[in-house]
Design an enzyme around this catalytic site. Structure first.
Site, short mmCIF file in Angstrom:
data_model
loop_
_atom_site.label_atom_id
_atom_site.label_comp_id
_atom_site.label_asym_id
_atom_site.label_seq_id
_atom_site.Cartn_x
_atom_site.Cartn_y
_atom_site.Cartn_z
N THR A 97 0.86 -1.18 0.00
CA THR A 97 0.00 0.00 0.00
C THR A 97 0.90 1.22 0.00
O THR A 97 1.57 1.52 0.99
CB THR A 97 -0.92 0.01 1.23
OG1 THR A 97 -1.78 -1.13 1.19
CG2 THR A 97 -1.77 1.28 1.26
N LYS A 172 -7.57 1.17 -2.81
CA LYS A 172 -7.16 0.80 -1.44
C LYS A 172 -7.38 1.98 -0.50
O LYS A 172 -7.75 1.79 0.68
CB LYS A 172 -5.68 0.39 -1.43
CG LYS A 172 -5.15 0.00 -0.05
CD LYS A 172 -5.89 -1.18 0.58
CE LYS A 172 -5.39 -1.52 1.98
NZ LYS A 172 -4.08 -2.19 2.01
N LYS A 240 0.03 5.25 8.44
CA LYS A 240 0.73 5.45 7.16
C LYS A 240 -0.27 5.50 6.02
O LYS A 240 -0.22 6.39 5.16
CB LYS A 240 1.75 4.31 6.96
CG LYS A 240 2.58 4.43 5.69
CD LYS A 240 2.04 3.59 4.55
CE LYS A 240 2.21 2.11 4.78
NZ LYS A 240 1.79 1.29 3.60
#
Length: 291
Positions: A97, A172, A240
């Site tokens: 990701t 995502k 993150k």
């Protein structure tokens, strides 16, 4: 069956690479910590290499699942990077990701080398990786996706191409935005039930069957009530990811007030020492506010 390289053997990559072996592929792995690569090879019967380049040499597909933008650049670029070892016509599949920006950057570099690049972040957490039940959201050229999808299928419950390069990472982000709001809502609900003197587990058994039900509720309510957060996707990783979401929103003009707020709540959890706790630990913050 294909010759596959897998770069990154964290809690996700380690079992994902194992599923490739079980599916009959010839797999060579690379990990920054060589001892883990050696352990994986001994366990699964595959090979390991000391650099991404050497792991990628001769591979039809190179899969990566590392930490962040800089980690991905490190395994792709440079004299020891995977791109240097890949031949024209091969395919790089990134399960990390990361930002759509670095995806587009690396897609362009790969394209110059006649390497196909598919961004393919995953959802389902450690359990999904171990059970081969991940959701995989992909971006990239249709032809490259069509070739990569049967290989990805070794650890996928669902796999879909959402558009050109970067579309997988943007999808995502949508996934993480949804999760952030859901977990905060579930945390508040369980906290409220407790303060109201209700049996939280009994409450969820009822409401999970109606409109309030969700995957987070079904899979996390018991451990949240029992104050157990030693599984699943860590708070540090979620922060993150939410940072990536908020940066992308600044670029495209999307308004994400709840996401921004929950990101700060996760920061509070980190201050409680919960950086490695599961993301459902948002409820710990509410309990801490009670003193």
């Amino acid at each position: 069956m294909a010759k596959v390289s897998f770069l990154g053997l964290g809690v996700m990559g380690y079992p994902m690479a194992g599923h490739l072996v079980k599916a009959g592929h010839e797999v060579t792995v690379y990990n920054r910590t060589t001892a883990k690569a050696e352990k994986w090879a001994a366990e699964h019967g595959g090979n390991f290499a000391p650099t991404p380049r050497e792991a990628a040499e001769g591979a039809d597909f190179v899969m990566a699942c590392v930490g962040n933008d800089d980690d991905l650049r490190a395994v792709c670029l440079g004299d020891d990077g995977a791109f240097a070892g890949m031949s024209a016509g091969t395919i790089f599949v990134d399960h990390t990701t990361v930002s759509a920006k670095v995806t587009r950057e690396l897609y362009a570099v790969a394209d110059e080398r006649q390497i196909s690049f598919v961004d393919a972040p995953v959802s389902g957490g450690q359990a999904g990786a171990e059970n081969g039940q991940l959701g995989v959201m992909c971006g990239g050229d249709q032809g490259a996706y069509d070739r990569a999808e049967p290989v990805i299928d070794a650890y996928a419950k669902a796999c879909k191409r959402l558009g050109e390069n970067g579309a997988g990472q943007l999808t995502k982000m949508v996934n993480q935005i949804c999760i952030a709001g859901l977990v905060q809502g579930l945390s508040e609900a369980l906290h409220f039930a407790d303060k109201a003197g209700l049996d939280g587990k009994a409450v969820v058994e009822v409401i999970s069957q109606g409109a309030a039900g969700s995957w987070q509720m079904s899979n996390r309510y018991e451990t949240m009530i029992d104050d157990k957060f030693d599984h699943g996707f860590a708070v540090d990783w979620m922060r993150k990811d939410l940072g990536i979401c908020l940066d992308a929103a600044d670029e495209n003009g999307a308004s994400l007030p709840v996401t921004a707020l929950v990101d700060q709540f996760y920061k509070d959890v980190q201050k409680l020492g919960g950086g490695r706790w599961d993301t459902s630990s948002l409820i710990k913050r509410l309990r801490a506010l009670d003193g």
